[in-house]
Design a protein around this motif. Structure first.
Motif, short mmCIF file in Angstrom:
data_model
loop_
_atom_site.label_atom_id
_atom_site.label_comp_id
_atom_site.label_asym_id
_atom_site.label_seq_id
_atom_site.Cartn_x
_atom_site.Cartn_y
_atom_site.Cartn_z
N PHE A 24 0.87 -1.17 0.00
CA PHE A 24 0.00 0.00 0.00
C PHE A 24 0.91 1.22 0.00
CE2 PHE A 24 -2.37 -3.48 1.77
CZ PHE A 24 -3.62 -3.35 1.20
N LEU A 25 0.79 2.04 -1.02
CA LEU A 25 1.71 3.14 -1.24
C LEU A 25 1.04 4.48 -1.01
CD1 LEU A 25 3.16 1.65 -4.53
CD2 LEU A 25 4.20 1.52 -2.28
N ASP A 26 1.77 5.39 -0.37
CA ASP A 26 1.23 6.73 -0.12
C ASP A 26 1.64 7.68 -1.24
OD1 ASP A 26 3.89 7.42 0.32
OD2 ASP A 26 3.69 7.47 2.51
N SER A 27 1.37 8.96 -1.06
CA SER A 27 1.63 9.95 -2.12
C SER A 27 3.11 10.11 -2.42
CB SER A 27 1.04 11.31 -1.72
OG SER A 27 1.58 11.75 -0.48
N ALA A 28 3.97 9.71 -1.47
CA ALA A 28 5.41 9.78 -1.70
C ALA A 28 5.97 8.47 -2.27
CB ALA A 28 6.13 10.13 -0.38
N GLY A 29 5.08 7.52 -2.53
CA GLY A 29 5.52 6.24 -3.06
C GLY A 29 6.06 5.30 -2.00
N GLN A 30 5.86 5.65 -0.73
CA GLN A 30 6.34 4.82 0.37
C GLN A 30 5.30 3.76 0.74
OE1 GLN A 30 9.53 5.11 1.79
NE2 GLN A 30 9.73 6.44 -0.02
N SER A 31 5.78 2.54 0.97
CA SER A 31 4.90 1.45 1.36
C SER A 31 4.66 1.50 2.87
CB SER A 31 5.53 0.11 0.98
OG SER A 31 4.71 -0.97 1.39
N PHE A 32 3.43 1.21 3.29
CA PHE A 32 3.12 1.21 4.73
C PHE A 32 2.01 0.20 5.00
CE2 PHE A 32 0.04 3.98 2.85
CZ PHE A 32 -1.09 3.96 3.66
N VAL A 33 1.86 -0.17 6.26
CA VAL A 33 0.79 -1.08 6.68
C VAL A 33 -0.37 -0.24 7.18
CG1 VAL A 33 0.11 -2.94 8.24
CG2 VAL A 33 2.45 -2.87 7.31
N PRO A 34 -1.48 -0.23 6.47
CA PRO A 34 -2.59 0.64 6.85
C PRO A 34 -3.29 0.18 8.13
CG PRO A 34 -2.73 -0.04 4.54
CD PRO A 34 -1.73 -0.93 5.20
N SER A 35 -3.80 1.15 8.85
CA SER A 35 -4.75 0.93 9.94
C SER A 35 -5.96 1.78 9.61
CB SER A 35 -4.15 1.34 11.28
OG SER A 35 -3.90 2.74 11.29
N GLY A 36 -6.96 1.75 10.47
CA GLY A 36 -8.14 2.56 10.20
C GLY A 36 -7.81 4.03 10.02
N ALA A 37 -6.86 4.53 10.80
CA ALA A 37 -6.51 5.95 10.76
C ALA A 37 -5.78 6.35 9.49
CB ALA A 37 -5.65 6.30 11.98
N THR A 38 -5.19 5.40 8.79
CA THR A 38 -4.34 5.75 7.64
C THR A 38 -4.87 5.22 6.31
OG1 THR A 38 -2.92 3.81 8.05
CG2 THR A 38 -2.27 5.89 9.07
N LEU A 39 -6.08 4.69 6.30
CA LEU A 39 -6.65 4.20 5.03
C LEU A 39 -6.70 5.32 3.99
CD1 LEU A 39 -9.66 1.98 6.22
CD2 LEU A 39 -7.47 1.19 5.30
N HIS A 40 -6.95 6.54 4.45
CA HIS A 40 -7.09 7.66 3.51
C HIS A 40 -5.77 8.01 2.83
CE1 HIS A 40 -5.46 9.73 7.06
NE2 HIS A 40 -5.09 10.71 6.24
N LYS A 41 -4.64 7.51 3.33
CA LYS A 41 -3.33 7.81 2.75
C LYS A 41 -2.99 6.90 1.57
CE LYS A 41 -1.24 9.69 6.98
NZ LYS A 41 -0.10 9.59 7.93
N ILE A 42 -3.78 5.85 1.37
CA ILE A 42 -3.48 4.92 0.27
C ILE A 42 -3.72 5.61 -1.07
CG2 ILE A 42 -4.06 2.71 -0.81
CD1 ILE A 42 -5.08 1.78 1.95
N VAL A 43 -2.68 5.65 -1.89
CA VAL A 43 -2.79 6.21 -3.23
C VAL A 43 -2.77 5.12 -4.29
CG1 VAL A 43 -1.63 7.69 -4.93
CG2 VAL A 43 -1.77 8.42 -2.54
N ARG A 44 -2.00 4.08 -4.00
CA ARG A 44 -1.86 2.99 -4.99
C ARG A 44 -1.70 1.67 -4.25
NH1 ARG A 44 2.36 0.71 -8.14
NH2 ARG A 44 3.94 2.05 -7.14
N ILE A 45 -2.21 0.60 -4.87
CA ILE A 45 -2.09 -0.75 -4.33
C ILE A 45 -1.37 -1.61 -5.33
CG2 ILE A 45 -3.33 -2.78 -3.48
CD1 ILE A 45 -5.65 -0.95 -2.73
N ASP A 46 -0.32 -2.30 -4.87
CA ASP A 46 0.49 -3.15 -5.73
C ASP A 46 0.41 -4.59 -5.20
OD1 ASP A 46 2.39 -4.47 -7.23
OD2 ASP A 46 4.02 -3.06 -6.82
N VAL A 47 -0.17 -5.47 -5.99
CA VAL A 47 -0.33 -6.87 -5.55
C VAL A 47 0.67 -7.81 -6.22
CG1 VAL A 47 -2.79 -6.58 -5.03
CG2 VAL A 47 -2.08 -7.32 -7.32
N SER A 48 1.67 -7.24 -6.88
CA SER A 48 2.59 -8.10 -7.64
C SER A 48 3.41 -9.03 -6.76
CB SER A 48 3.54 -7.22 -8.48
OG SER A 48 4.29 -6.34 -7.65
N ASP A 49 3.59 -8.67 -5.48
CA ASP A 49 4.38 -9.51 -4.58
C ASP A 49 3.53 -10.29 -3.59
OD1 ASP A 49 6.84 -8.79 -5.67
OD2 ASP A 49 7.00 -7.01 -4.40
N ILE A 50 2.24 -10.41 -3.84
CA ILE A 50 1.40 -11.17 -2.93
C ILE A 50 1.84 -12.63 -2.92
CG2 ILE A 50 -0.37 -11.77 -4.63
CD1 ILE A 50 -2.47 -11.30 -2.42
#
Length: 375
Positions: free
Chosen positions: A151-177
């Motif tokens: 889950f990537l934010d506006s700076a392209g940084q990956s993070f583990v979302p919680s309820g408080a940070t769901l709004h920060k998700i800009v892009r989702i990459d499932v290539s490494d699932i």
């Protein structure tokens, strides 16, 4: 010979369904030794579901260290049932009882994802996911992160979302699932049918029980709406309105999006696995129970499943607290015996077996019970 079927749920955080059934059965047998007493611990997809399913179909338990909702290392387990079916429950890893205090904004389902990874690495490919009792409202994004989704934010940084940070998700990459996800089948057992967001969604209905105040409820709902839109843009599918998408803080939604999960009614599935019809045959009375009886008990919970499957057989519910409306109880003919009427909350939590015995004895002396066993 009169037959009594004892089919309780667990009393969350105190007694397992098996322990509840054992206590009630012992008291019934002691006072009425000529009654035929049969025990059938049950669950609806919430706490205790793994134990119930494994007991019903056979299997073993495996233990693993996972992350708790409040970021501690805790020991959790999952079941390996007959035919190598993995049985996991959210309550074991990131359940509301697996944390110290309440953390509605920062908890995530990451630990549940760790359980899934362990089972996949063990070679298991068929899953029952029991998702009642979650501490989080993260739409299953924490679970997905543990499985390798980024889950990537506006700076392209990956993070583990919680309820408080769901709004920060800009892009989702499932290539490494985890590559074994696509080769696996996930049956998701839900005890509610709420959509993901909105007035009847995960945040508004359930996050207050997880400690969220009115402002946080709005923030969580906005986060769920946001992640739903990002997922729609990324995967081209919209599962937000599917009944059960809002289960476990949106884990129902996340299970469909990231695992290809199939949502099913938890209590109906578990009653089928437990062969309820066989145990119920010939019963003159059903004694069930749960920690808190309320109006939700009549929709997707253990009591609703028993009502649906029991015909005209009388039902007694022994519960910790009764908040169900008199109208509903009368309409369905449910007789209730409430532990809290004879015990303080502190005592019932400290000595649950003693309190359960006490209210069971009261039930055995009641007109409702005597009318059945003496006819």
């Amino acid at each position: 010979m009169k037959k009594i079927l004892i089919a309780p749920d667990s009393f969350k955080g105190t007694l397992s369904a098996k322990q509840v059934a054992d206590v009630i059965a012992a008291e019934v047998t002691r006072h009425y030794p000529r009654l035929k007493v049969e025990k059938l611990p049950v669950a609806d997809g919430g706490e205790g579901s793994v134990e119930v399913i494994v007991a019903a179909v056979g299997g073993t338990f495996e233990y693993v260290q996972v992350q708790s909702p409040d970021n501690r290392n805790i020991k959790a387990y999952f079941g390996v049932a007959a035919d190598n079916i993995a049985v996991l429950e959210i309550a074991q890893s990131t359940g509301i009882t697996r944390q110290v205090g309440l953390h509605p904004m920062t908890s995530s389902t990451y630990g549940f994802g760790q359980l899934i990874v362990t089972a996949l690495n063990r070679g298991l490919r068929n899953f029952f996911l029991c998702i009642g009792g979650s501490a989080s409202t993260d739409a299953g994004c924490g679970m997905a992160a543990a499985l390798g989704v980024q889950f990537l934010d506006s700076a392209g940084q990956s993070f583990v979302p919680s309820g408080a940070t769901l709004h920060k998700i800009v892009r989702i990459d499932v290539s490494d699932i985890n590559p074994w996800v696509k080769d696996s089948t996930f049956t998701v057992l839900c005890d509610v049918d709420n959509p993901l967001y909105g007035e009847s969604g995960a945040a508004y209905v359930y996050s207050p029980q997880k400690g969220a105040n009115s402002i946080e409820v709005c923030m969580l709902d906005q986060g769920l709406r946001h992640v739903s839109e990002i997922c729609k843009q990324t995967f081209g599918s919209d599962y937000a309105a599917v009944p059960g998408a809002g289960a476990a803080g949106g884990l129902g939604f996340g299970s469909m999006v990231f695992l290809g999960g199939n949502l099913r009614n938890g209590i109906d599935t578990i009653l089928s696995l437990c062969n309820f019809e066989k145990h119920f045959a010939g019963a003159d009375l059903i004694i069930t129970g749960e920690g808190k009886l309320d109006n939700q008990s009549f929709s997707g919970k253990v009591l609703s499943g028993i009502l649906h499957s029991s015909g005209d057989v009388p039902i007694v519910s022994i519960c910790g607290i009764n908040d169900a409306s008199e109208d509903l109880l009368c309409r369905h003919g449910i007789t209730v015996f409430e532990i809290s009427k004879g015990s303080s909350v502190e005592e019932s939590l400290k000595n649950p077996e003693v309190c359960l015995k006490r209210v069971t004895k009261k039930m055995l002396k009641s007109k409702a019970f005597l009318a059945i066993v003496n006819t």
